[in-house]
Scaffold this motif. Structure first.
Motif, PDB file in Angstrom:
ATOM      1  N   TYR A 195      12.388   5.406 -14.451  1.00  0.00           N
ATOM      2  CA  TYR A 195      12.141   6.838 -14.331  1.00  0.00           C
ATOM      3  C   TYR A 195      10.982   7.115 -13.372  1.00  0.00           C
ATOM      4  CZ  TYR A 195      15.163   6.940 -18.385  1.00  0.00           C
ATOM      5  OH  TYR A 195      16.217   6.796 -19.220  1.00  0.00           O
ATOM      6  N   GLY A 196       9.982   6.262 -13.398  1.00  0.00           N
ATOM      7  CA  GLY A 196       8.854   6.437 -12.481  1.00  0.00           C
ATOM      8  C   GLY A 196       9.261   6.265 -11.029  1.00  0.00           C
ATOM      9  N   ILE A 197      10.071   5.267 -10.744  1.00  0.00           N
ATOM     10  CA  ILE A 197      10.519   5.043  -9.381  1.00  0.00           C
ATOM     11  C   ILE A 197      11.444   6.163  -8.924  1.00  0.00           C
ATOM     12  CG2 ILE A 197      12.004   3.539  -7.982  1.00  0.00           C
ATOM     13  CD1 ILE A 197      10.579   1.177  -9.244  1.00  0.00           C
ATOM     14  N   SER A 198      12.311   6.639  -9.811  1.00  0.00           N
ATOM     15  CA  SER A 198      13.191   7.757  -9.452  1.00  0.00           C
ATOM     16  C   SER A 198      12.380   9.001  -9.110  1.00  0.00           C
ATOM     17  CB  SER A 198      14.145   8.069 -10.601  1.00  0.00           C
ATOM     18  OG  SER A 198      15.008   7.002 -10.837  1.00  0.00           O
ATOM     19  N   ALA A 199      11.356   9.276  -9.906  1.00  0.00           N
ATOM     20  CA  ALA A 199      10.517  10.446  -9.645  1.00  0.00           C
ATOM     21  C   ALA A 199       9.744  10.281  -8.341  1.00  0.00           C
ATOM     22  CB  ALA A 199       9.549  10.671 -10.803  1.00  0.00           C
ATOM     23  N   LEU A 200       9.199   9.108  -8.098  1.00  0.00           N
ATOM     24  CA  LEU A 200       8.451   8.885  -6.861  1.00  0.00           C
ATOM     25  C   LEU A 200       9.343   8.938  -5.622  1.00  0.00           C
ATOM     26  CD1 LEU A 200       5.894   6.129  -7.865  1.00  0.00           C
ATOM     27  CD2 LEU A 200       5.425   8.481  -7.230  1.00  0.00           C
ATOM     28  N   GLN A 201      10.582   8.468  -5.730  1.00  0.00           N
ATOM     29  CA  GLN A 201      11.499   8.553  -4.605  1.00  0.00           C
ATOM     30  C   GLN A 201      11.805  10.004  -4.252  1.00  0.00           C
ATOM     31  OE1 GLN A 201      14.813   6.159  -5.841  1.00  0.00           O
ATOM     32  NE2 GLN A 201      13.979   4.301  -4.912  1.00  0.00           N
ATOM     33  N   VAL A 202      12.013  10.831  -5.267  1.00  0.00           N
ATOM     34  CA  VAL A 202      12.301  12.245  -5.015  1.00  0.00           C
ATOM     35  C   VAL A 202      11.083  12.935  -4.404  1.00  0.00           C
ATOM     36  CG1 VAL A 202      12.778  14.450  -6.139  1.00  0.00           C
ATOM     37  CG2 VAL A 202      14.065  12.427  -6.788  1.00  0.00           C
TER      38      VAL A 202
ATOM     39  N   GLY B  97      15.868  -0.040  -9.893  1.00  0.00           N
ATOM     40  CA  GLY B  97      16.417   0.707  -8.781  1.00  0.00           C
ATOM     41  C   GLY B  97      15.513   0.710  -7.572  1.00  0.00           C
ATOM     42  N   PHE B  98      14.503  -0.127  -7.572  1.00  0.00           N
ATOM     43  CA  PHE B  98      13.590  -0.201  -6.439  1.00  0.00           C
ATOM     44  C   PHE B  98      14.244  -0.919  -5.265  1.00  0.00           C
ATOM     45  CE2 PHE B  98       9.931  -2.051  -4.147  1.00  0.00           C
ATOM     46  CZ  PHE B  98       9.264  -0.871  -3.851  1.00  0.00           C
ATOM     47  N   PHE B  99      14.912  -2.032  -5.540  1.00  0.00           N
ATOM     48  CA  PHE B  99      15.577  -2.794  -4.479  1.00  0.00           C
ATOM     49  C   PHE B  99      17.051  -2.418  -4.341  1.00  0.00           C
ATOM     50  CE2 PHE B  99      12.157  -5.816  -5.695  1.00  0.00           C
ATOM     51  CZ  PHE B  99      11.471  -5.755  -4.511  1.00  0.00           C
ATOM     52  N   LEU B 100      17.737  -2.265  -5.452  1.00  0.00           N
ATOM     53  CA  LEU B 100      19.156  -1.924  -5.459  1.00  0.00           C
ATOM     54  C   LEU B 100      19.350  -0.556  -6.098  1.00  0.00           C
ATOM     55  CD1 LEU B 100      20.557  -5.292  -6.840  1.00  0.00           C
ATOM     56  CD2 LEU B 100      20.612  -4.534  -4.486  1.00  0.00           C
ATOM     57  N   ARG B 101      20.317   0.186  -5.607  1.00  0.00           N
ATOM     58  CA  ARG B 101      20.610   1.477  -6.231  1.00  0.00           C
ATOM     59  C   ARG B 101      21.208   1.239  -7.607  1.00  0.00           C
ATOM     60  NH1 ARG B 101      23.768   5.273  -2.270  1.00  0.00           N
ATOM     61  NH2 ARG B 101      24.348   5.922  -4.345  1.00  0.00           N
ATOM     62  N   LEU B 102      20.897   2.090  -8.549  1.00  0.00           N
ATOM     63  CA  LEU B 102      21.383   1.911  -9.914  1.00  0.00           C
ATOM     64  C   LEU B 102      22.896   2.044 -10.005  1.00  0.00           C
ATOM     65  CD1 LEU B 102      18.668   3.791 -11.984  1.00  0.00           C
ATOM     66  CD2 LEU B 102      18.976   1.344 -11.714  1.00  0.00           C
ATOM     67  N   GLU B 103      23.514   2.763  -9.095  1.00  0.00           N
ATOM     68  CA  GLU B 103      24.963   2.927  -9.117  1.00  0.00           C
ATOM     69  C   GLU B 103      25.689   1.635  -8.773  1.00  0.00           C
ATOM     70  OE1 GLU B 103      22.996   5.063  -7.205  1.00  0.00           O
ATOM     71  OE2 GLU B 103      22.882   6.553  -8.808  1.00  0.00           O
TER      72      GLU B 103
END
Length: 83
Positions: free
Chosen positions: A38-45, A15-21
């Motif tokens: 999960y790490g990238i999601s947490a860092l984005q938030v 999900g770093f380049f493309l959204r997971l949806e």
């Protein structure tokens, strides 16, 4: 070279380049099995939105960390019992 392929695959499907949806459903299931998702999601938030990550993001990261730690411990002990 294998490590570079694993790194590129992890970053691409996390999900770093493309959204997971926007990712195809079977591939999305694979992406949730990668700890970097999960790490990238947490860092984005935290860094982009200035908030606290949701509990399931931290639970997924901790769960995968524990799973891989137990798996590596079992494989390590199995390898050294042979020799």
């Amino acid at each position: 070279q294998l490590s570079m392929l694993v790194l590129l695959g992890s970053v691409f499907f996390s999900g770093f380049f493309l959204r997971l949806e926007t990712i195809w459903e079977p591939v999305r299931a694979v992406s949730y099995s990668l700890p970097v998702t999960y790490g990238i999601s947490a860092l984005q938030v935290i860094m982009l939105r200035g908030g606290n990550p949701q509990w399931w993001i931290l639970a997924g990261l901790a769960g995968l960390g524990i799973l891989f730690a137990v798996l590596s411990f079992v494989l390590f002990n199995r390898e050294f019992r042979r020799g």
